[in-house]
Enzyme design. Structure first.
Site, short mmCIF file in Angstrom:
data_model
loop_
_atom_site.label_atom_id
_atom_site.label_comp_id
_atom_site.label_asym_id
_atom_site.label_seq_id
_atom_site.Cartn_x
_atom_site.Cartn_y
_atom_site.Cartn_z
CB CYS A 48 -0.86 -0.05 1.26
SG CYS A 48 -1.73 1.45 1.65
CG HIS A 49 1.47 5.69 -1.83
ND1 HIS A 49 1.83 6.81 -1.13
CD2 HIS A 49 2.18 5.69 -2.98
CE1 HIS A 49 2.73 7.48 -1.85
NE2 HIS A 49 2.96 6.83 -2.96
CB THR A 50 0.52 3.67 4.22
OG1 THR A 50 -0.73 4.21 3.80
CG2 THR A 50 0.86 4.22 5.58
CG HIS A 70 -0.40 -1.43 6.34
ND1 HIS A 70 0.59 -0.89 5.53
CD2 HIS A 70 -1.55 -0.88 5.93
CE1 HIS A 70 0.03 -0.06 4.68
NE2 HIS A 70 -1.27 -0.04 4.89
CD GLU A 71 -3.89 -3.42 1.04
OE1 GLU A 71 -4.28 -2.27 1.28
OE2 GLU A 71 -3.64 -3.82 -0.10
CB CYS A 100 -9.62 -1.89 22.94
SG CYS A 100 -10.67 -0.52 23.51
CB CYS A 103 -11.78 2.99 24.42
SG CYS A 103 -11.98 2.90 22.63
CB CYS A 106 -14.49 0.31 21.20
SG CYS A 106 -12.91 0.15 20.33
CB CYS A 114 -9.77 1.72 19.03
SG CYS A 114 -9.20 0.86 20.50
NE ARG A 118 -7.43 7.48 18.20
CZ ARG A 118 -8.13 8.62 18.31
NH1 ARG A 118 -7.76 9.70 17.66
NH2 ARG A 118 -9.21 8.67 19.05
CB CYS A 178 -4.97 -1.31 4.23
SG CYS A 178 -4.51 0.43 4.13
NE ARG A 373 -3.60 -2.01 -2.04
CZ ARG A 373 -3.41 -0.70 -2.08
NH1 ARG A 373 -2.80 -0.14 -3.10
NH2 ARG A 373 -3.82 0.07 -1.07
#
Length: 380
Positions: A48-50, A70-71, A100, A103, A106, A114, A118, A178, A373
């Site tokens: 992903c670009h992130t 992360h994906e 979680c 909180c 949530c 969250c 987060r 993601c 992707r």
């Protein structure tokens, strides 16, 4: 799998040793999961670009050496103390943000942000003990957004793991962890276009096309794609985009062009570029009286949004969203079901596949802007 429970696992991971340098395939030790953590066997991950953004590390704190990614999609290998809702063998999507379930966020029906879990892009360690679960020769390798999926095994907080239908093909649904959920949810959960309405999508990368897919699913009759790269227009037709506007083709602001095309403005717009000018245009191109604009793209940290207050007084609405307003554990399993019942199409987002050993090629493709992707297959 049972032989590895409670033991460190030595496996392959692609390590970013320094900013902008190719990832290096290393043997890493992955510690067992601690309290409220799970260890996952990653089967597929995508870029992903992130990931590229934090690998380049131009605009933020460099945290290296680090395992990005992360994906992804995988299977639970083992669970730590206190984990009751997941068991070894479960099929899961790890998510860069969490839920979680305790909180105020949530417990709110309106929020998915969250307090505990987060996204935190600076943290390179686990929340439980402030330590990394990855090491090479005893030296820590840092985590990335709580997921670090460019590794054959990873350790993730239980609140950042969505348990999904075991029949879902992991090499397809991994993209839902993601970008695709972010764009899809921005339209379906936040913009909420009605059947027969008009929607403008700014930015036709993977997230923008997922937003367009959401508009297609919602039954929008006109989906206007806005992008500076005309080569993206042909591909976008597959995602329901009916018309295209390249701002470079006009001498006047693109919001005026769209207002003229739509008799006063679109009903909804979704901004997926992160460029401040596109954000302003996306807001100013919606119709007065009922228009809603949704911001998805992450801006430069110095960016300032400027528009005349009359644009609000004339009953236009500006909204923002994070991860498509989906709560990772509660909502993502149902997005997987949208794919399983053929309401949502995912294959068209996947333009490349590569083996894990060639992960740096995926970075090259992303940097060249080729494809949407790229699925990276772990060679377990």
């Amino acid at each position: 799998m049972s032989t590895t429970v409670g033991q460190a696992i030595r496996c392959k991971a692609a390590v970013a040793w320094e900013a902008g340098k190719p990832l290096v395939m290393e043997e890493v030790d992955v510690a067992p999961p601690q309290k409220m953590e799970v260890r996952l066997k990653i089967l597929y991950t995508s870029l992903c670009h992130t990931d590229v953004y934090f690998w380049e590390a131009k605009g933020q704190n460099p945290v290296f050496p680090r395992i990005l990614g992360h994906e992804a999609a995988g299977i639970v290998e083992s669970v730590g103390e206190g984990v009751t809702e997941l068991a070894p063998g479960d099929h899961v999507l790890p998510v860069f943000t969490g839920e979680c379930k305790d909180c105020a966020h949530c417990k709110s029906e309106e929020s998915n942000m969250c307090s505990l879990l987060r996204i935190n892009t600076d943290r390179g360690v686990m929340i439980n003990d402030g330590q990394s679960r990855f090491s090479i020769n005893g030296k820590p390798i840092y985590h990335f957004v709580g997921t670090s999926t460019f590794s054959e095994y990873t350790v993730v907080h239980v609140g950042c793991v969505a348990k999904i239908n075991p029949l879902a093909p992991l090499d397809k649904v991994c993209v839902l962890s993601c970008g695709i959920s972010t764009g899809l949810g921005a339209t379906l959960n936040v913009a909420k276009p009605t059947k027969g309405s008009s929607v403008a999508i700014f930015g036709l990368g993977a997230v923008g096309l997922a937003a367009a897919e959401g508009a297609r699913i919602a039954g929008a009759s006109r989906i206007i794609g806005v992008d500076l790269n005309a080569s993206r227009f042909e591909q976008a037709k597959k995602f329901g985009v009916t018309e295209f506007v390249n701002p470079k083709d006009y001498s006047k602001p693109v919001q005026e062009v769209i207002a003229e095309m739509t008799d006063g403005g679109v009903d909804r717009s979704v901004e997926c570029t992160g460029h401040i000018d596109a954000m302003i245009s996306a807001f100013e191109c919606v119709h007065d009286g009922w228009g809603v604009a949704v911001l998805v793209g992450v801006p430069h940290k110095e960016a300032v949004f400027k528009t005349h207050p009359m644009n609000f007084l004339n009953e236009r609405t500006l909204k923002g969203t994070f991860f498509g307003n989906y709560k990772p554990r509660s909502d993502i399993p149902s997005v997987v079901e949208k794919y399983m019942n053929k309401e949502l199409e995912l294959e068209k987002f996947i333009t490349h596949t590569l083996p894990f050993a060639e992960i740096n090629k995926a970075f090259d493709l992303m940097l060249k802007g080729e494809g949407l992707r790229c699925i990276i297959t772990m060679d377990h």
